[in-house]
Design a protein around this motif. Structure first.
Motif, PDB file in Angstrom:
ATOM      1  N   LYS A 408       0.840  -1.202   0.000  1.00 42.50           N
ATOM      2  CA  LYS A 408       0.000   0.000   0.000  1.00 42.50           C
ATOM      3  C   LYS A 408       0.879   1.258   0.000  1.00 42.50           C
ATOM      4  O   LYS A 408       2.101   1.179  -0.020  1.00 42.50           O
ATOM      5  CB  LYS A 408      -0.902  -0.011   1.240  1.00 42.50           C
ATOM      6  CG  LYS A 408      -1.893  -1.156   1.224  1.00 42.50           C
ATOM      7  CD  LYS A 408      -2.866  -1.018   2.385  1.00 42.50           C
ATOM      8  CE  LYS A 408      -3.662  -2.306   2.524  1.00 42.50           C
ATOM      9  NZ  LYS A 408      -3.710  -2.746   3.926  1.00 42.50           N
ATOM     10  N   CYS A 409       0.232   2.394   0.107  1.00 42.86           N
ATOM     11  CA  CYS A 409       0.938   3.681   0.106  1.00 42.86           C
ATOM     12  C   CYS A 409       1.868   3.778   1.329  1.00 42.86           C
ATOM     13  O   CYS A 409       1.464   3.525   2.456  1.00 42.86           O
ATOM     14  CB  CYS A 409      -0.087   4.808   0.137  1.00 42.86           C
ATOM     15  SG  CYS A 409       0.614   6.432   0.432  1.00 42.86           S
ATOM     16  N   LEU A 410       3.117   4.170   1.100  1.00 41.11           N
ATOM     17  CA  LEU A 410       4.088   4.262   2.201  1.00 41.11           C
ATOM     18  C   LEU A 410       3.716   5.366   3.185  1.00 41.11           C
ATOM     19  O   LEU A 410       3.832   5.214   4.397  1.00 41.11           O
ATOM     20  CB  LEU A 410       5.496   4.526   1.651  1.00 41.11           C
ATOM     21  CG  LEU A 410       6.126   3.422   0.798  1.00 41.11           C
ATOM     22  CD1 LEU A 410       7.479   3.872   0.261  1.00 41.11           C
ATOM     23  CD2 LEU A 410       6.284   2.136   1.596  1.00 41.11           C
ATOM     24  N   ARG A 411       3.248   6.469   2.649  1.00 39.22           N
ATOM     25  CA  ARG A 411       2.896   7.602   3.507  1.00 39.22           C
ATOM     26  C   ARG A 411       1.723   7.233   4.410  1.00 39.22           C
ATOM     27  O   ARG A 411       1.754   7.509   5.612  1.00 39.22           O
ATOM     28  CB  ARG A 411       2.554   8.829   2.650  1.00 39.22           C
ATOM     29  CG  ARG A 411       2.427  10.130   3.418  1.00 39.22           C
ATOM     30  CD  ARG A 411       2.234  11.302   2.464  1.00 39.22           C
ATOM     31  NE  ARG A 411       3.292  11.348   1.464  1.00 39.22           N
ATOM     32  CZ  ARG A 411       4.441  11.997   1.640  1.00 39.22           C
ATOM     33  NH1 ARG A 411       4.656  12.680   2.745  1.00 39.22           N
ATOM     34  NH2 ARG A 411       5.366  11.981   0.702  1.00 39.22           N
ATOM     35  N   ALA A 412       0.752   6.595   3.836  1.00 39.34           N
ATOM     36  CA  ALA A 412      -0.414   6.204   4.632  1.00 39.34           C
ATOM     37  C   ALA A 412       0.007   5.233   5.733  1.00 39.34           C
ATOM     38  O   ALA A 412      -0.436   5.329   6.873  1.00 39.34           O
ATOM     39  CB  ALA A 412      -1.472   5.579   3.729  1.00 39.34           C
ATOM     40  N   GLN A 431       5.059   3.599  -4.112  1.00 38.29           N
ATOM     41  CA  GLN A 431       3.886   2.740  -4.250  1.00 38.29           C
ATOM     42  C   GLN A 431       2.755   3.455  -4.989  1.00 38.29           C
ATOM     43  O   GLN A 431       1.840   2.816  -5.483  1.00 38.29           O
ATOM     44  CB  GLN A 431       3.376   2.283  -2.872  1.00 38.29           C
ATOM     45  CG  GLN A 431       4.362   1.455  -2.072  1.00 38.29           C
ATOM     46  CD  GLN A 431       4.833   0.235  -2.814  1.00 38.29           C
ATOM     47  OE1 GLN A 431       5.968   0.166  -3.269  1.00 38.29           O
ATOM     48  NE2 GLN A 431       3.942  -0.735  -2.965  1.00 38.29           N
ATOM     49  N   CYS A 432       2.812   4.770  -4.996  1.00 36.00           N
ATOM     50  CA  CYS A 432       1.747   5.533  -5.650  1.00 36.00           C
ATOM     51  C   CYS A 432       2.228   6.118  -6.969  1.00 36.00           C
ATOM     52  O   CYS A 432       1.715   7.141  -7.438  1.00 36.00           O
ATOM     53  CB  CYS A 432       1.274   6.687  -4.765  1.00 36.00           C
ATOM     54  SG  CYS A 432       0.664   6.196  -3.165  1.00 36.00           S
ATOM     55  N   GLY A 433       3.258   5.541  -7.537  1.00 35.78           N
ATOM     56  CA  GLY A 433       3.703   5.982  -8.851  1.00 35.78           C
ATOM     57  C   GLY A 433       4.677   7.141  -8.860  1.00 35.78           C
ATOM     58  O   GLY A 433       4.784   7.875  -9.839  1.00 35.78           O
TER      59      GLY A 433
HETATM   60 ZN   LIG Z   1       1.838   6.993  -1.435  1.00 34.06          ZN
END
Ligand SMILES: [Zn+2]
Lengths: 465, 328
Positions: A408-412, A431-433
């Motif tokens: 999933k998104c690293l920041r999240a 992860q989000c491109g």
């Molecule tokens: Zn992300």
């Protein structure tokens, strides 16, 4: 009115988020717990409050190296009457400082110094306008960097004329906050929890099969990318090896770790600040008190043991608000090493043996913890304490591991650990491109010639106008 | 001289009469009487207290390295060392005992302060945190207030460094360890890496230059910075020689015979040694209870005049003088 004071004492025209609210509450004599992320000017809160209250300020700080740095920084800002009471002082210096306590406006002290009855009593007699508990998350074993010594503040802080307290923390999970309030005996604290997300720091993660591949990757990255940047590694030896490796590329790089003398560490920091060094290869000893605002890259050769630690380390990038890249390099072995690091809680047998006065071969941190437990708890309580601690440490490990593995998104993932939500953004993480290349500035190789040293010229530049 | 050669040199001079650790204690400048007397006995004063921050690990590492290279062989309690190539050095550790580092720290802080002052920047983090050094430099600046101070100091340093006995490498080590405005010093490790040598070898090269140069300082500012940094050798050559015999177990009479000197001269040497060396053991020459009796007499008679004491106590002059070198 507050802004005028800010302008007058510091030359800034406006506050950063959170500062003003904290100072207002302190001026109204409220106790405050403040989460101000690294690099947002925590210290200004107590420096200005001290000036406005025209009263001395006591700053309790658990990390010796940080304390010295804070004193230096304050002196650099023009604060003259600043002193640190810690074990670095010689006996003579100590006596001298103690005899002149009333002379100082800002007194830094380590928690163990407060345990000294004489010092503890002398400090209580001073008319402090504010007590600062810095790095307050160290109070909680749920935070990283737990210091059992810090728990003893509890007793010292109970006195009638105690001024308001501000607890400054870099981590604020609900458990940590509860512990802070509990230990500092501040029931009615005002809370300032600034959002900890730093959008300008783009998150990247890269997997490898061997440690050597990481080294190759770092060589490639650093030799083609313009700094300034920090590479965090897990041991002193690795900082030295990697530095030697990068020097072969004539990159202006130096190692930084806790085994170096204070003077040498100070010099490396200053060279980095003066742009004489472009990259630093460091252990986690590097960072606090590094006031460089244009750090563009933070690379973790090995993941930090906790996400709080990771957050703090990457938080040193992009203080100027411009984009920066934070990259963590992972291998399968790293997970084992991390697991091992988290496995350091005393076992039930150790606790039993310690209580039965059987001598034990244990790590320093475990010895410190056991000593604290023995002084404060019954055997059965101590065993439960260690079991709970182990569970919590395991959770912290799982969270770190999750950051390394998640799809999933690293920041999240990161913010979830701090119980904060994310606002979706462009180019957030790999992860989000996120395209990492968009955030790297290419180094022009021609700039790198061997540094030539000229002693006569150097002397001239230093001493002649 | 690099660290390996230095350790070999010291081991060679000890000639296996001391343990493999003896060079370590000597280099650290251990203050035990054994180490001090050894320094004198074996003429190893140049290396005494050269490296107070030497760690046991780095010492053991060099011993292991020497063994591995076949330059050193350890056989229970004894060792054999291959003699290093003949080299002269300018080391004089015994005369400085860390004072050279004090001098350099003062110079570092003074240069930094003057450089920042030239740039009209009075807010900076001092490169030296030791409060005693800071106090010294503050007082220094109160004493020397001429506008040309930085320039004068510059001239003094340049002329000192012009000495042909030192190398350009040593001049670099000297100057690049000084900090100026927006010019932080380089660490020894960084300087060593520019030449691909070990940090400790760079440190030795720097020390050797200091040991050589500081004895040749004749200019006023640098002389003032040197205040108290050189321990003048307290023993005369002759007394030092007597001490060597005593350390080997000779009696006073035997020393007098051996050296073809009067016993009274040897007595004078013993007094000189005892005065200058608080660790020197006087009990072989005067019993503790006699020392106490002498001091009691000093207290009751309120005098230290030898004649009076001698008449009252009826003890010989030498014994009284020796007793008076010690406080009770
Ligand atoms: Zn992300």
């Amino acid at each position: 009115m507050l802004e005028r004071a800010l302008q007058h004492y510091f030359g800034f025209s406006s506050f950063r988020p959170g500062q003003e609210e904290v100072i207002r509450a302190l001026l109204a004599n409220e106790d405050v717990v403040a989460l101000l992320p690294t690099g947002t000017g925590k210290s200004l809160c107590y420096q200005l409050t001290g000036r406005l209250k025209e009263a001395p300020v006591l700053i309790i700080s658990p990390l010796l190296s940080l304390m010295q740095d804070q004193v230096n920084q304050m002196k650099k800002l023009g604060f003259k009457r600043v002193v640190a009471l810690n074990s670095f002082l010689t006996r003579e210096q100590f006596t001298e400082v103690l005899a002149n306590l009333a002379h100082y406006d800002y007194i830094f002290v380590s928690p163990e110094m407060l345990q000294n009855v004489n010092i503890g009593r002398r400090l209580k007699q001073l008319p402090f306008g504010l007590i600062v508990v810095d790095e307050a998350h160290c109070i909680s074993e749920w935070g990283h960097d737990f210091r059992p010594d810090y728990l003893r503040l509890n007793t010292w802080l109970k006195y009638d004329s105690r001024p308001p307290i501000v607890a400054l923390t870099a981590t604020a999970t609900s458990k940590v906050l509860a512990d802070i309030k509990d230990v500092l005996c501040i029931k009615e604290a005002s809370m300032y929890l600034a959002p900890i997300d730093r959008k300008e720091i783009r998150l990247a993660r890269q997997w490898f099969t061997t440690a050597q591949e990481k080294v190759n990757w770092i060589e490639e990255y650093v030799s083609t990318t313009l700094g300034p940047g920090i590479i965090y590694t897990s041991s002193r030896k690795k900082t030295e090896q990697l530095t030697a490796q990068l020097r072969k590329w004539r990159i202006k790089v130096a190692a930084y770790h806790g085994g170096m003398t204070n003077e040498d560490r100070q010099l490396i920091q200053e060279q980095f600040l003066a742009a004489e060094l472009e990259w630093i290869v460091a252990t986690s000893a590097f960072g606090m008190g590094v006031h460089k605002n244009n750090i563009r890259h933070v690379i973790h050769e090995t993941m930090s043991p906790t996400l709080s630690g990771y957050m703090q380390e990457i938080g040193r990038a992009a203080r100027d608000g411009q984009d920066a890249l934070a990259t963590v390099l992972c291998t399968e072995q790293d997970k084992e090493v991390l697991q091992f690091l988290h496995d350091t809680v005393p076992t039930e047998e150790m606790v039993r043996a310690y209580y039965a006065h059987v001598s034990l071969a244990i790590s320093d941190s475990n010895a410190e913890l056991l000593k604290y437990l023995y002084a404060n708890y019954e055997l059965s309580q101590a065993i439960v304490y260690c079991q709970t601690l182990k569970v919590e440490k395991n959770k912290a490990f799982q969270a770190t591991k999750n950051y390394m593995e998640t799809s999933k998104c690293l920041r999240a993932t990161l913010l979830q650990y701090f119980e904060q939500a994310t606002v979706p953004q462009q180019a957030c993480c790999t992860q989000c491109g996120l395209n990492v290349e968009d955030y790297k500035e290419v180094r022009k190789f021609t700039n790198l010639s061997k540094q030539s040293l000229d002693w006569a010229l150097r002397l001239q530049q230093m001493l002649l106008k | 001289m690099n660290f390996q050669l230095l350790v070999r040199q010291i081991l060679l001079i000890f000639n296996s009469e001391r343990t493999i650790s003896a060079p370590y204690h000597l280099l650290k400048g251990k203050k035990s009487s054994q180490t001090l007397e050894d320094a004198v006995l074996f003429h190893l004063q140049p290396y005494y207290h050269l490296l107070p921050f030497l760690t046991r690990e780095s010492y053991d590492a060099v011993i292991a390295k020497l063994c591995q290279q076949g330059d050193l062989q350890l056989t229970n309690e004894r060792y054999t060392v291959k003699p290093p190539p003949q080299q002269s050095s300018h080391f004089d550790g015994f005369s400085y005992r860390g004072g050279e580092r004090v001098f350099f720290a003062r110079l570092q802080l003074l240069v930094q302060t003057l450089s920042q002052r030239n740039a009209q920047n009075m807010k900076f983090v001092p490169v030296v945190t030791d409060l005693r050094i800071q106090r010294f430099v503050k007082q220094f600046l109160r004493r020397y207030t001429t506008a040309s101070l930085a320039e004068d100091l510059y001239k003094e340093i340049v002329s000192l460094l012009a000495d042909e006995a030192i190398s350009d490498w040593q001049r670099l080590l000297f100057t690049y360890r000084l900090s100026g405005y927006e010019q932080p010093a380089q660490t020894l490790e960084q300087l060593a890496s520019t030449k691909d040598v070990a940090t400790i070898d760079a440190e030795l090269a720097w020390l050797e230059a200091l040991h050589y140069l500081l004895k040749r300082v004749e200019s006023p500012l640098l002389l003032a910075l040197l205040e108290g940094c050189i321990v003048s050798e307290p023993l005369t050559v002759s007394a030092a020689k007597t001490l060597q015999f005593l350390a080997q177990g000779y009696t006073l009479e035997q020393v007098a015979n051996e050296r073809k000197l009067k016993l009274a001269t040897i007595h004078d040497h013993v007094i000189e040694i005892a005065r200058n060396r608080p660790t020197f053991d006087i009990t072989p020459y005067v019993e503790d209870k006699i020392v106490r009796r002498v001091h009691q007499a000093v207290a009751t008679l309120k005098t230290r005049r030898l004649k009076v004491l001698q008449q009252t106590l009826n003890i010989d002059y030498f014994t009284i003088r020796l007793a008076l070198t010690r406080e009770v």
